[in-house]
Write a protein that holds these residues in place. Structure first.
Motif, PDB file in Angstrom:
ATOM      1  N   GLY A   1      29.763  84.117  73.998  1.00  0.00           N
ATOM      2  CA  GLY A   1      28.671  83.661  73.143  1.00  0.00           C
ATOM      3  C   GLY A   1      28.992  82.343  72.475  1.00  0.00           C
ATOM      4  O   GLY A   1      29.291  81.353  73.146  1.00  0.00           O
ATOM      5  N   ALA A   2      28.950  82.322  71.138  1.00  0.00           N
ATOM      6  CA  ALA A   2      29.101  81.075  70.389  1.00  0.00           C
ATOM      7  C   ALA A   2      30.536  80.560  70.426  1.00  0.00           C
ATOM      8  O   ALA A   2      31.457  81.198  69.943  1.00  0.00           O
ATOM      9  N   THR A   3      30.703  79.395  71.016  1.00  0.00           N
ATOM     10  CA  THR A   3      32.005  78.740  71.123  1.00  0.00           C
ATOM     11  C   THR A   3      31.992  77.457  70.302  1.00  0.00           C
ATOM     12  O   THR A   3      31.031  76.685  70.366  1.00  0.00           O
ATOM     13  N   ILE A   4      33.056  77.245  69.543  1.00  0.00           N
ATOM     14  CA  ILE A   4      33.178  76.019  68.752  1.00  0.00           C
ATOM     15  C   ILE A   4      33.814  74.931  69.608  1.00  0.00           C
ATOM     16  O   ILE A   4      34.823  75.163  70.268  1.00  0.00           O
ATOM     17  N   TYR A   5      33.199  73.757  69.586  1.00  0.00           N
ATOM     18  CA  TYR A   5      33.769  72.578  70.236  1.00  0.00           C
ATOM     19  C   TYR A   5      34.105  71.576  69.144  1.00  0.00           C
ATOM     20  O   TYR A   5      33.250  71.195  68.344  1.00  0.00           O
ATOM     21  N   ASP A   6      35.378  71.160  69.097  1.00  0.00           N
ATOM     22  CA  ASP A   6      35.861  70.275  68.042  1.00  0.00           C
ATOM     23  C   ASP A   6      36.393  68.994  68.673  1.00  0.00           C
ATOM     24  O   ASP A   6      37.437  69.003  69.332  1.00  0.00           O
ATOM     25  N   SER A   7      35.670  67.896  68.472  1.00  0.00           N
ATOM     26  CA  SER A   7      36.012  66.629  69.097  1.00  0.00           C
ATOM     27  C   SER A   7      36.410  65.600  68.048  1.00  0.00           C
ATOM     28  O   SER A   7      35.766  65.491  66.997  1.00  0.00           O
ATOM     29  N   LYS A   8      37.466  64.834  68.327  1.00  0.00           N
ATOM     30  CA  LYS A   8      37.859  63.757  67.429  1.00  0.00           C
ATOM     31  C   LYS A   8      36.740  62.743  67.265  1.00  0.00           C
ATOM     32  O   LYS A   8      36.573  62.147  66.199  1.00  0.00           O
ATOM     33  N   VAL A   9      35.961  62.545  68.296  1.00  0.00           N
ATOM     34  CA  VAL A   9      34.912  61.525  68.291  1.00  0.00           C
ATOM     35  C   VAL A   9      33.597  62.067  67.752  1.00  0.00           C
ATOM     36  O   VAL A   9      32.965  61.475  66.874  1.00  0.00           O
ATOM     37  N   GLU A  10      33.189  63.232  68.235  1.00  0.00           N
ATOM     38  CA  GLU A  10      31.861  63.758  67.908  1.00  0.00           C
ATOM     39  C   GLU A  10      31.872  64.827  66.828  1.00  0.00           C
ATOM     40  O   GLU A  10      30.808  65.262  66.373  1.00  0.00           O
ATOM     41  N   GLY A  11      33.035  65.260  66.384  1.00  0.00           N
ATOM     42  CA  GLY A  11      33.110  66.297  65.367  1.00  0.00           C
ATOM     43  C   GLY A  11      32.884  67.686  65.942  1.00  0.00           C
ATOM     44  O   GLY A  11      33.023  67.909  67.145  1.00  0.00           O
ATOM     45  N   LYS A  12      32.500  68.625  65.079  1.00  0.00           N
ATOM     46  CA  LYS A  12      32.358  70.019  65.486  1.00  0.00           C
ATOM     47  C   LYS A  12      30.931  70.348  65.889  1.00  0.00           C
ATOM     48  O   LYS A  12      29.970  69.864  65.291  1.00  0.00           O
TER      49      LYS A  12
END
Length: 343
Positions: free
Chosen positions: A82-93
């Motif tokens: 289901g809900a997965t967190i994506y954490d990017s240095k460029v685009e944020g969470k």
């Protein structure tokens, strides 16, 4: 005919299981003080272990593995998706309903597979603390450890090929092409470290989250929920994003604290009140798996190693570790396939 098996992970134990069922003689030598290899776990109760290595199985990926699970009476459940967190240095969470894995996990953890196999084997055929240093072929096979020598007719190599090439002296020498091929094979899990956190409950699920995180902005680059199916305890693990050299400059506690701070950023500051214990498993420090070359490895290889040697060794040596699998090198399914092809 007696088969000597070097290695007590899934491949070695499965080979012993198959041989025993067929009424064939065998002997299994494991270098460490426990069985399981990369399917080992961290025991948090009498019935549950958190995976230090192999974590998931996929029913559509390898039905043979599920036939074995059913034969051994083991049960499994779907990994929460289901809900997965994506954490990017460029685009944020960001949070996306795009599951990372749709596989299955064993009830009680992957080590239950190891325990089930060991339980069914003749204990007199299993030997711990027997690191093999030399294998000599003189009609019969002479397998030498620090304090014993074992005699057999054929050898099943159930340890990673790179480890075998560097740690075992074969007499006569293996062909140059085999030694080169084995030395170049990356070993699954060997470059990695896992940070594992045990909580009294999977509290993130109340937030509508699966616990899965993909990140390029923290000390863990991939995080997953490894709680039990019923939610009686919570657990998360993360693969360290630090290189082996970077990890060697920090204590285990420093790395675990940095990982916990990262988890606070995803799941809230209350996370510490649920925490029961934590553990760092750095596979590069495991002398029964990793070599110096593994510290420079990319992390997973998909090229299978040469399972059959030529020349004098052709009929008496067979590689059965997962890396020898032609279809699934590095996976649990590969350990079964490589073994089945050898039998």
């Amino acid at each position: 005919m007696k088969t000597i098996i070097i290695g007590g992970g899934l491949a070695g134990l499965y080979a012993a299981y198959r041989l025993q069922k067929a009424g064939q003689d065998y002997l299994l030598l494991e270098a460490s003080d426990h069985f399981g290899g990369r399917a080992s776990g961290w025991a948090i109760s009498e019935t549950n272990e958190l995976e230090l290595g192999a974590t998931w199985v996929w029913k559509d990926f390898n039905p043979t593995l599920f036939e074995l699970l059913d034969e051994l009476g083991l049960t499994y459940f779907d990994h929460p998706a289901g809900a997965t967190i994506y954490d990017s240095k460029v685009e944020g969470k960001s949070i996306l309903n795009r599951p990372y894995s749709a596989g299955q996990r064993l009830v009680g953890g992957m080590p239950q597979l190891i325990k089930a196999l060991v339980k069914r084997l003749n204990p007199h055929k299993l030997h711990l603390n027997q690191a093999v240093s030399q294998v000599t072929l003189k009609g019969k096979l002479l397998v030498t450890t620090a304090d014993q020598q074992f005699v057999g007719d054929r050898l099943f190599l159930a340890i990673p090929p790179r480890l075998a090439a560097q740690r075992i002296n074969f007499q006569p020498s293996l062909p140059d092409d085999v030694m080169s091929d084995w030395s170049e094979q990356e070993t699954w899990m060997a470059p990695h470290a896992k940070l594992i956190y045990h909580f009294d409950r999977p509290f993130w699920r109340k937030q509508g989250l699966t616990g899965d995180v993909i990140s390029d902005a923290g000390p863990m680059f991939e995080i997953h929920d490894i709680s039990d199916e019923a939610g009686q305890f919570g657990a998360l693990f993360g693969f360290s994003s630090l290189s082996p050299d970077e990890r060697s400059q920090l204590t285990d506690q420093e790395q675990l604290e940095a990982g916990l701070v990262q988890l606070e950023g995803y799941f809230g500051s209350d996370i510490r009140k649920y925490l029961k214990a934590s553990l760092l498993k750095d596979w590069t420090q495991d002398t029964f798996l990793a070599t110096e070359a593994d510290k420079l490895a990319k992390g997973h290889q998909f090229k299978s190693a040469q399972a059959v040697a030529s020349g004098a060794w052709k009929y008496q040596l067979r590689g059965i570790a997962s890396e020898f699998s032609p279809s699934y090198p590095g996976y649990l399914a590969g350990a079964l396939e490589a073994t089945d092809l050898a039998l």
